[in-house]
Design an enzyme around this catalytic site. Structure first.
Site, PDB file in Angstrom:
ATOM      1  N   LEU A   1      50.805   0.504   7.035  1.00 10.41           N
ATOM      2  CA  LEU A   1      51.234   0.923   8.360  1.00 10.41           C
ATOM      3  C   LEU A   1      51.295  -0.358   9.184  1.00 10.41           C
ATOM      4  O   LEU A   1      50.279  -1.020   9.397  1.00 10.41           O
ATOM      5  CB  LEU A   1      50.221   1.889   8.977  1.00 10.41           C
ATOM      6  N   SER A   2      52.490  -0.718   9.623  1.00 11.57           N
ATOM      7  CA  SER A   2      52.647  -1.990  10.340  1.00 11.57           C
ATOM      8  C   SER A   2      51.851  -1.981  11.634  1.00 11.57           C
ATOM      9  O   SER A   2      51.538  -0.925  12.195  1.00 11.57           O
ATOM     10  CB  SER A   2      54.127  -2.241  10.644  1.00 11.57           C
ATOM     11  N   CYS A   3      51.521  -3.176  12.124  1.00 15.32           N
ATOM     12  CA  CYS A   3      50.765  -3.275  13.361  1.00 15.32           C
ATOM     13  C   CYS A   3      51.570  -2.675  14.510  1.00 15.32           C
ATOM     14  O   CYS A   3      52.803  -2.774  14.563  1.00 15.32           O
ATOM     15  CB  CYS A   3      50.359  -4.711  13.650  1.00 15.32           C
TER      16      CYS A   3
ATOM     17  N   ARG B   1      49.456   7.622  14.967  1.00 15.33           N
ATOM     18  CA  ARG B   1      49.400   6.810  13.755  1.00 15.33           C
ATOM     19  C   ARG B   1      48.531   7.455  12.669  1.00 15.33           C
ATOM     20  O   ARG B   1      48.899   7.467  11.488  1.00 15.33           O
ATOM     21  CB  ARG B   1      48.848   5.435  14.160  1.00 15.33           C
TER      22      ARG B   1
END
Length: 384
Positions: free
Chosen positions: A94-96, A41
Site C-alpha cells: 500500500l503506497s504511502c 486504507r
C-alpha cells in the site's frame, strides 16, 4: 475493539500529519481526502503485513498481533505498508499516503472519466479512482499477480467499488476497453510502455513513476504520436517485475569537463533532491544513498556489479573516498559537471517526451533536447 480504536487513532494521526504538512491537495483535488475518508486504507489491507527489522522481513498478523498490524497500516505519510514478500523481497505494498494523494492530484481525474490503472495491489488506489469516476465512469485495473488480483477484486466488490480487475501484464495495458481518459501506474518503469500511450485519448493524461525515484504526468498529443509532461514529485517506488536493470551510461553522455569541481561541493549538493534527480537521468546505473552523519553528508554509491564507493568529509573538510570502485566517483563527478553546465536545474525543471521511437528527458523545455547533451551556447562550434 483495540484494533478499531487503534485504526481510528492511526487514521486521525495520518490526517493530521498530512494537514500540518500541507500534503492534502485540497485546493485542486479536494475529492482525494474525501475518498480516503470514505474508503479508509485499513479496509484494503490484507490480514498479513510485513516490516523490516534490519535483517529480514517479519510478518504481522491481524488476528494474533492486531496492534502492530494496525500500526503498520497507518505509519507516517511518507511510509508505505508492505503487503507481500516473495523470496525475501518486498513485491507489493500500500503506497504511502502522501504519494497516493500527490499522484491522484496530478492525474486531474474528473467524474465519468474512464481510467486504466496498472498495478492493482491491494485495490485501495483503484477504489479511490472509482469513487471519483462515479457511476458514469469506468475503472479497469491490471495486476500481474493472480493472488493479489483475486484478493483485490473481492475487497473492491465488498466495498461496492465498480472496478474491473484483470490479471495480466500491465505493460500491454487493456486496449480493448480503451481509449481511456486517464492512465495511472502504481509501479515504476524505466521506459514508458508505448501501449499506455496508444490506450489514452488525445489530450488524455498519464501519471506514472519513472525510474523508482519520481512520478511524471504526461499529456498525449492530439495526433496520439507522442506524450509530453513534467516531473510531479519524488518518492521511491517498487519496480515493474518485468523491467530489466538499467544499462550503464554510455561514455558519450558524459560532460565536457569545463570548470573546476571539488568533491566537497559535490558531496554538499548531493544532499539536495535536485542533484540526485539529475544524476538519476544522466547516470542511471549508479544507486546513490545520502545520509547525515555528525551533521555532515555521507554518500554511498553502488552499481549493478556490486562495486561500492563511500564518501564523507574528514575533520579537515576534505572528502575521503573508499578505494573500491573509485571510477564510480569519477562518473558522479561527470554527472555533477553536467548539472552545473545546465545551470544547476531543480528537479521541477525536468520533463519528458515519449514517441514510438524514443524517450527523452529534457530540462526546462523540450526544445532544449536531451538533458544528457550539454546545453547549446551561442557562438559555440555548432554555430560556425
Amino acid at each position: 475493539m483495540i484494533t478499531n480504536q487503534r485504526l481510528a487513532s492511526g487514521a486521525a494521526r495520518m490526517d493530521s500529519a498530512m494537514r500540518e504538512r500541507g500534503l492534502w491537495p485540497d485546493a485542486d483535488s479536494p475529492w482525494v481526502r474525501d475518498a480516503m475518508t470514505a474508503l479508509p486504507r485499513h479496509a484494503f489491507a490484507p490480514d498479513t503485513l510485513w516490516s523490516w527489522n534490519g535483517h529480514e522481513w517479519v510478518s504481522a498478523d491481524r488476528a494474533t498481533d492486531p496492534e502492530r498490524w494496525a500500526d503498520l497500516v497507518y505509519p507516517g505519510p511518507d511510509d508505505s505498508t508492505v503487503i507481500q514478500v516473495t523470496d525475501g523481497l518486498a513485491t507489493s505494498s500500500l503506497s504511502c499516503v502522501a504519494v497516493v494523494a500527490d499522484m491522484l492530484d496530478s492525474l486531474i481525474l474528473e467524474p465519468e472519466h474512464s481510467v486504466l490503472e496498472l498495478g492493482t495491489g491491494a485495490g485501495w488506489n483503484a477504489a479511490l479512482l472509482a469513487h471519483r469516476a462515479g457511476p458514469g465512469g469506468q475503472v479497469v485495473s491490471m495486476e500481474t499477480d493472480p493472488v493479489l488480483a483475486e484478493a483485490a477484486a473481492r475487497r473492491l466488490k465488498a466495498h461496492g467499488c465498480d472496478v474491473e480487475v484483470r490479471c495480466g501484464d500491465g505493460s500491454l495495458g487493456a486496449p480493448e476497453r480503451g481509449p481511456y481518459d486517464r492512465v495511472i501506474a502504481t509501479y515504476a518503469v524505466d521506459t514508458l510502455p508505448w501501449p499506455w500511450i496508444q490506450a489514452t485519448r488525445p489530450a488524455g493524461r498519464i501519471v506514472y513513476p519513472w525510474g523508482r525515484m519520481g512520478h511524471f504526468a504526461l499529456t498525449v498529443a492530439d495526433d496520439g504520436q507522442s506524450a509530453t509532461g513534467w516531473l510531479q514529485g519524488l518518492a521511491l517506488f517498487m519496480p515493474d517485475r518485468h523491467t530489466p536493470q538499467a544499462s550503464p551510461v554510455p561514455a558519450t553522455l558524459r560532460a565536457s569537463g569545463h570548470g573546476a569541481v571539488t568533491d566537497a561541493e559535490l558531496l554538499a549538493d548531493l544532499a539536495t533532491g535536485h542533484l540526485l534527480f539529475a544524476l538519476r537521468v544522466s547516470h542511471p546505473h549508479i544507486l546513490i544513498t545520502v545520509e547525515q552523519h555528525n551533521g555532515q553528508p555521507r554518500a554511498e554509491l553502488r552499481d549493478q556489479t556490486g562495486r561500492t564507493v563511500r564518501a564523507e568529509l574528514t575533520t579537515n573538510a576534505q572528502v575521503q573516498i573508499s578505494d573500491s570502485g573509485k571510477d564510480l566517483w569519477a562518473d558522479l563527478r561527470s554527472g555533477y559537471q553536467l548539472w552545473r553546465e545546465h545551470g544547476r536545474p531543480e528537479q521541477w525543471d525536468f520533463g519528458m517526451t515519449v514517441t514510438p521511437h524514443a524517450q527523452t528527458v529534457w530540462v526546462r523545455s523540450p526544445d532544449n533536447g536531451p538533458y544528457t547533451s550539454p546545453p547549446h551556447r551561442p557562438g559555440s562550434e555548432s554555430d560556425q
